[in-house]
Design a protein around this motif. Structure first.
Motif, PDB file in Angstrom:
ATOM      1  N   GLN A  35      -4.430   2.312  -1.629  1.00  0.00           N
ATOM      2  CA  GLN A  35      -3.915   2.600  -2.973  1.00  0.00           C
ATOM      3  C   GLN A  35      -3.096   1.456  -3.606  1.00  0.00           C
ATOM      4  O   GLN A  35      -2.206   0.927  -2.979  1.00  0.00           O
ATOM      5  CB  GLN A  35      -3.061   3.884  -2.995  1.00  0.00           C
ATOM      6  CG  GLN A  35      -3.799   5.116  -2.496  1.00  0.00           C
ATOM      7  CD  GLN A  35      -2.874   6.272  -2.198  1.00  0.00           C
ATOM      8  OE1 GLN A  35      -1.772   6.341  -2.707  1.00  0.00           O
ATOM      9  NE2 GLN A  35      -3.340   7.189  -1.357  1.00  0.00           N
ATOM     10  N   CYS A  36      -3.463   1.164  -4.842  1.00  0.00           N
ATOM     11  CA  CYS A  36      -2.721   0.243  -5.709  1.00  0.00           C
ATOM     12  C   CYS A  36      -2.777  -1.212  -5.233  1.00  0.00           C
ATOM     13  O   CYS A  36      -1.921  -2.024  -5.587  1.00  0.00           O
ATOM     14  CB  CYS A  36      -1.271   0.696  -5.898  1.00  0.00           C
ATOM     15  SG  CYS A  36      -1.198   2.368  -6.538  1.00  0.00           S
ATOM     16  N   ILE A  37      -3.788  -1.523  -4.429  1.00  0.00           N
ATOM     17  CA  ILE A  37      -3.945  -2.888  -3.929  1.00  0.00           C
ATOM     18  C   ILE A  37      -5.014  -3.563  -4.790  1.00  0.00           C
ATOM     19  O   ILE A  37      -6.155  -3.113  -4.844  1.00  0.00           O
ATOM     20  CB  ILE A  37      -4.380  -2.864  -2.454  1.00  0.00           C
ATOM     21  CG1 ILE A  37      -3.294  -2.159  -1.609  1.00  0.00           C
ATOM     22  CG2 ILE A  37      -4.649  -4.276  -1.926  1.00  0.00           C
ATOM     23  CD1 ILE A  37      -3.835  -1.328  -0.502  1.00  0.00           C
ATOM     24  N   ILE A  80       9.972   7.160 -12.841  1.00  0.00           N
ATOM     25  CA  ILE A  80       8.975   7.101 -11.770  1.00  0.00           C
ATOM     26  C   ILE A  80       7.740   6.316 -12.230  1.00  0.00           C
ATOM     27  O   ILE A  80       7.645   5.910 -13.378  1.00  0.00           O
ATOM     28  CB  ILE A  80       8.544   8.527 -11.335  1.00  0.00           C
ATOM     29  CG1 ILE A  80       7.739   9.212 -12.445  1.00  0.00           C
ATOM     30  CG2 ILE A  80       9.745   9.386 -10.987  1.00  0.00           C
ATOM     31  CD1 ILE A  80       7.029  10.467 -12.006  1.00  0.00           C
ATOM     32  N   GLY A  81       6.798   6.133 -11.336  1.00  0.00           N
ATOM     33  CA  GLY A  81       5.471   5.636 -11.700  1.00  0.00           C
ATOM     34  C   GLY A  81       5.342   4.126 -11.687  1.00  0.00           C
ATOM     35  O   GLY A  81       6.203   3.403 -11.189  1.00  0.00           O
ATOM     36  N   CYS A  82       4.256   3.692 -12.311  1.00  0.00           N
ATOM     37  CA  CYS A  82       3.643   2.394 -12.058  1.00  0.00           C
ATOM     38  C   CYS A  82       4.079   1.313 -13.035  1.00  0.00           C
ATOM     39  O   CYS A  82       5.054   1.457 -13.752  1.00  0.00           O
ATOM     40  CB  CYS A  82       2.134   2.564 -12.210  1.00  0.00           C
ATOM     41  SG  CYS A  82       1.520   4.185 -11.743  1.00  0.00           S
ATOM     42  N   GLY A  85       0.831  -1.199   0.000  1.00  0.00           N
ATOM     43  CA  GLY A  85       0.000   0.000   0.000  1.00  0.00           C
ATOM     44  C   GLY A  85       0.865   1.248   0.000  1.00  0.00           C
ATOM     45  O   GLY A  85       1.867   1.296  -0.735  1.00  0.00           O
ATOM     46  N   HIS A  86       0.536   2.214   0.847  1.00  0.00           N
ATOM     47  CA  HIS A  86       1.250   3.490   0.769  1.00  0.00           C
ATOM     48  C   HIS A  86       1.585   4.191   2.074  1.00  0.00           C
ATOM     49  O   HIS A  86       2.521   4.985   2.123  1.00  0.00           O
ATOM     50  CB  HIS A  86       0.455   4.459  -0.117  1.00  0.00           C
ATOM     51  CG  HIS A  86       0.654   4.156  -1.564  1.00  0.00           C
ATOM     52  ND1 HIS A  86       0.024   3.104  -2.182  1.00  0.00           N
ATOM     53  CD2 HIS A  86       1.436   4.729  -2.492  1.00  0.00           C
ATOM     54  CE1 HIS A  86       0.410   3.041  -3.431  1.00  0.00           C
ATOM     55  NE2 HIS A  86       1.266   4.007  -3.653  1.00  0.00           N
ATOM     56  N   ASN A  87       0.789   3.978   3.096  1.00  0.00           N
ATOM     57  CA  ASN A  87       0.898   4.875   4.248  1.00  0.00           C
ATOM     58  C   ASN A  87       1.838   4.322   5.322  1.00  0.00           C
ATOM     59  O   ASN A  87       1.562   3.283   5.908  1.00  0.00           O
ATOM     60  CB  ASN A  87      -0.507   5.080   4.843  1.00  0.00           C
ATOM     61  CG  ASN A  87      -0.540   6.226   5.811  1.00  0.00           C
ATOM     62  OD1 ASN A  87       0.451   6.492   6.474  1.00  0.00           O
ATOM     63  ND2 ASN A  87      -1.657   6.910   5.883  1.00  0.00           N
ATOM     64  N   MET A 133       0.162   4.296 -14.879  1.00  0.00           N
ATOM     65  CA  MET A 133      -1.134   3.622 -14.775  1.00  0.00           C
ATOM     66  C   MET A 133      -2.123   4.416 -13.935  1.00  0.00           C
ATOM     67  O   MET A 133      -3.233   4.678 -14.368  1.00  0.00           O
ATOM     68  CB  MET A 133      -0.903   2.219 -14.199  1.00  0.00           C
ATOM     69  CG  MET A 133      -2.106   1.365 -13.886  1.00  0.00           C
ATOM     70  SD  MET A 133      -2.857   1.681 -12.271  1.00  0.00           S
ATOM     71  CE  MET A 133      -1.567   1.308 -11.115  1.00  0.00           C
ATOM     72  N   SER A 134      -1.752   4.841 -12.741  1.00  0.00           N
ATOM     73  CA  SER A 134      -2.750   5.334 -11.788  1.00  0.00           C
ATOM     74  C   SER A 134      -3.106   6.808 -12.015  1.00  0.00           C
ATOM     75  O   SER A 134      -2.379   7.551 -12.686  1.00  0.00           O
ATOM     76  CB  SER A 134      -2.232   5.165 -10.359  1.00  0.00           C
ATOM     77  OG  SER A 134      -1.238   6.128 -10.103  1.00  0.00           O
ATOM     78  N   GLU A 135      -4.211   7.226 -11.399  1.00  0.00           N
ATOM     79  CA  GLU A 135      -4.590   8.649 -11.435  1.00  0.00           C
ATOM     80  C   GLU A 135      -3.505   9.492 -10.776  1.00  0.00           C
ATOM     81  O   GLU A 135      -3.265  10.633 -11.166  1.00  0.00           O
ATOM     82  CB  GLU A 135      -5.911   8.841 -10.672  1.00  0.00           C
ATOM     83  CG  GLU A 135      -7.123   8.247 -11.353  1.00  0.00           C
ATOM     84  CD  GLU A 135      -8.368   8.343 -10.458  1.00  0.00           C
ATOM     85  OE1 GLU A 135      -8.285   7.971  -9.267  1.00  0.00           O
ATOM     86  OE2 GLU A 135      -9.413   8.789 -10.942  1.00  0.00           O
TER      87      GLU A 135
END
Ligand code: XCC
Length: 636
Positions: free
Chosen positions: A332-334, A444-446, A260-262, A560-562
């Protein structure tokens, strides 16, 4: 190339395993989506009101507009900026949660979080204008927290976001003011953008795009304060040596993936695991082994050296090893499909945040007031699951690579200062002026399975390094390089051009680290793209030019993501040429596509370009760097 759509050898093995047991992974689902709907793919499908969906059908009388009369350019512009709103909301909400916990730390309300990097607190406080002289640390922290929270709450449009105005140089701030995109409040600019793009509001594509850029700047403010406050609470990254790929999962240990992210949750699991090794041993394991996936993985990699298991596209495959006892996720992203993958094994999927649940998974609400207890409870669930593990199903690919990571801006400056104590960034600028390196690119990025998993990331890294481009990396791109063995000193020997090798030789001699510096500097998670922008701003300041003249390019080779759209948009506003490795859904309107790929350069100096071919994209990046260097030389 494997028979599957990936360059990763471990992933290939696991996809074979998935096929054997009949699990349809994201790789199968991506295939099932082909061919894509042209309307959606090019951005000319409007689903903003219930009269729709409306598509642009130029051959039909009345079909060249939506039912309300919206033209292709309005539809494409609205769709594009709504991605930005989604991305900025995700990043900023992450930042807001960190800021709230940070406030509670300052007020002494939470026992399990603390101020770990007080020096960074002082630097941030001074930078954003909080008085530090003779004041108590907690009082300073409280003012910083309140200022951070005010970034979200501000509704006075004459104000400016502190984390933009104080961290950007004056030429960029003036550009943001002149173009009307300097945001006052994060929530305000996101709400305004959703309002602006409601049915029957803004039809002007350029005005819509400027609204989108304002939201994108809110995104970077949210990212930056998330980075700063996370560093203060959990520590600022220093170089660490660890490993990446599925081989980091251990057959004889309780394996827990942090996904995830946090970092509020993942960092606490790391802390709890340190105390609970004996409990795992009592269950017959040799201990607890944590691995990371996506950006929460990057957070604990940077600060704690937790190994990387996989990146976005291959998250399900960590479960296919049969040795993953729990996958703990936040936001996010899961992929919801991790639950389906877990059904084939003993793996427990644990969701932890009120806005992120997956039917059939365990939900253990994470509570900052009892953070350590929550983390311990999660680990106990994993230990219990370990006891149910079927040894016959365990199949871990013996593939892993050495990773040298942990390059916060501070960590990089610590190295540069050993060469030039007064002007650390001159180390990079002088190397560019001497022609040793061409400039800097951030990868960077997905992942995006419209292409081959990790192919674009790794090809671009190799191509750019060969051409003496200094590389920074974040997010799943950084993980792609780590998985493929590009994030270590050996990769410098193998892939760097002669100039870049010389630059590295100097850095290595000065750094005095036990490990050699890697082919690219892993600066962290996606919110840590704020670190990348600080790096570029420092380059601009050292060169005495505007950001738009810095030999710097950013690339999201498999976006990929927003959130990736939001990051790309603020990079453009900051003057950075921004490569995206998939064709964006702006091409349905020539006008909008021209605005973001051409006109943007006239206004901001930054612009997007779409290029799915990694070799062509690398060649274009090298041309851009050469051109910027040439222009800078001409100016002298
Ligand atoms: Fe993209 Fe951010 Fe997600 Fe990976 S994790 S898929 S947003 S690169 Ni940050």
């Amino acid at each position: 190339m494997s028979e599957y759509n990936t360059i990763d050898v471990a992933a290939t093995q696991m996809l074979g395993k998935a096929k054997e047991i009949g699990f349809l992974s994201t790789f199968d689902r991506a295939k099932a989506q082909e061919p894509r709907c042209t309307f959606g793919n090019t951005g000319i499908c409007c689903r903003i009101c219930l009269a729709g969906p409306c598509r642009i059908l130029p051959k039909k009388p009345g079909g060249n507009k939506g039912i309300c009369g919206a033209r292709d350019y309005t539809i494409v512009a609205r769709n594009t900026v709504r991605y930005i709103a989604g991305g900025a909301a995700a990043h900023s909400d992450h930042g807001r949660e960190i800021a709230e916990t940070f406030l509670h730390v300052a007020e002494g309300k939470v026992k399990d979080y603390k101020i770990t990097d007080a020096d960074k607190l002082m630097r941030v406080a001074k930078h954003i204008g909080v008085e530090t002289e003779g004041r108590d640390v907690m009082a300073i922290a409280k003012d910083v927290a309140l200022l951070a929270l005010q970034e979200f709450a501000e509704v006075d449009e004459s104000k400016e976001l502190t984390w933009i105005a104080k961290y950007s140089n004056e030429t960029r701030n003036q550009k943001f003011r002149d173009t009307g995109i300097m945001p006052a409040g994060i929530n305000l600019s996101l709400a305004k953008l959703l309002h602006q793009t409601h049915i029957g509001v803004d039809a002007d594509p350029v005005n819509i795009i400027f609204g989108g850029l304002k939201a994108a700047l809110s995104d970077v403010a949210g990212e930056h304060l998330a980075t700063d406050l996370s560093d203060i609470m959990f520590g600022t990254g220093v170089p660490v040596v660890t490993e990446a790929n599925l081989g980091a999962i251990k057959a004889d240990k309780v394996n827990i993936a942090l996904h995830g992210h946090n970092p509020l949750l993942s960092q606490m699991v790391v802390n709890a695991a340190k105390e609970m090794q004996e409990e795992a041993k009592a269950a017959g394991a040799k201990g607890i082994n944590l691995v990371g996936i996506c950006c929460t993985g990057n957070e604990v990699l940077m600060r704690e050296g937790v190994p990387i298991a996989t990146n976005y596209a291959t998250q399900e495959l960590a479960i296919m090893t049969g040795a993953m006892d729990a996958m703990v996720v936040d936001v996010q992203c899961i992929m919801p499909s991790i639950r389906t993958a877990a059904e084939c094994y003993h793996t427990k999927i644990v969701t932890t945040m009120p806005i992120m649940k997956i039917p059939g998974s365990y939900h253990m609400a994470f509570d900052e007031m009892h953070a350590m207890d929550s983390a311990k409870e999660i680990i106990r669930l994993a230990i219990d699951a370990y006891k149910q593990r079927d040894a016959a199903k365990v199949c871990i690919p013996e593939i892993k690579n050495t990773v040298v990571a942990g390059f916060s801006m501070e960590a990089m400056y610590n190295i540069f200062r050993k060469i030039n104590a007064e002007n650390p960034m001159s180390v990079v600028i002088d190397a560019i002026a001497a022609g040793e390196i061409k400039g800097v690119a951030a990868l960077i990025g997905c992942n995006n399975l419209k292409g081959t998993h990790d192919l674009n990331h790794t090809t671009m890294a190799q191509e750019l390094a060969k051409n003496d481009v200094l590389l920074l990396a974040t997010g799943c791109s950084a993980q792609a390089h780590a998985l493929a063995g590009l994030m270590n000193g050996e990769a410098v020997k193998k892939y760097a051009g002669e100039g870049l090798k010389k630059f590295y030789a100097r850095l290595n001699a000065a750094a005095g680290l036990t490990a050699e510096l890697p082919l690219m500097f892993h600066m962290g998670s996606c919110v840590d793209n704020s670190r990348v922008q600080d790096f570029v701003t420092a380059m601009a300041n050292e060169m005495g030019v505007d950001n738009a003249d810095v030999p710097f390019v950013v690339s999201a080779p498999e976006a990929m993501s927003e959130k990736a759209v939001a990051i790309g948009a603020w990079n453009v506003a900051y003057g950075n040429p921004t490569h995206v490795g998939v064709i964006a859904p702006t091409v349905g309107s020539q006008l909008v596509n021209d605005v973001v790929t051409k006109i943007a350069e006239d206004v901001f100096g930054g612009y997007f370009f779409w290029e799915p071919d990694a070799n062509k994209a690398s060649a274009k990046i090298i041309d851009i760097l050469d051109e910027r260097n040439w222009k800078n030389a001409m100016r002298k």
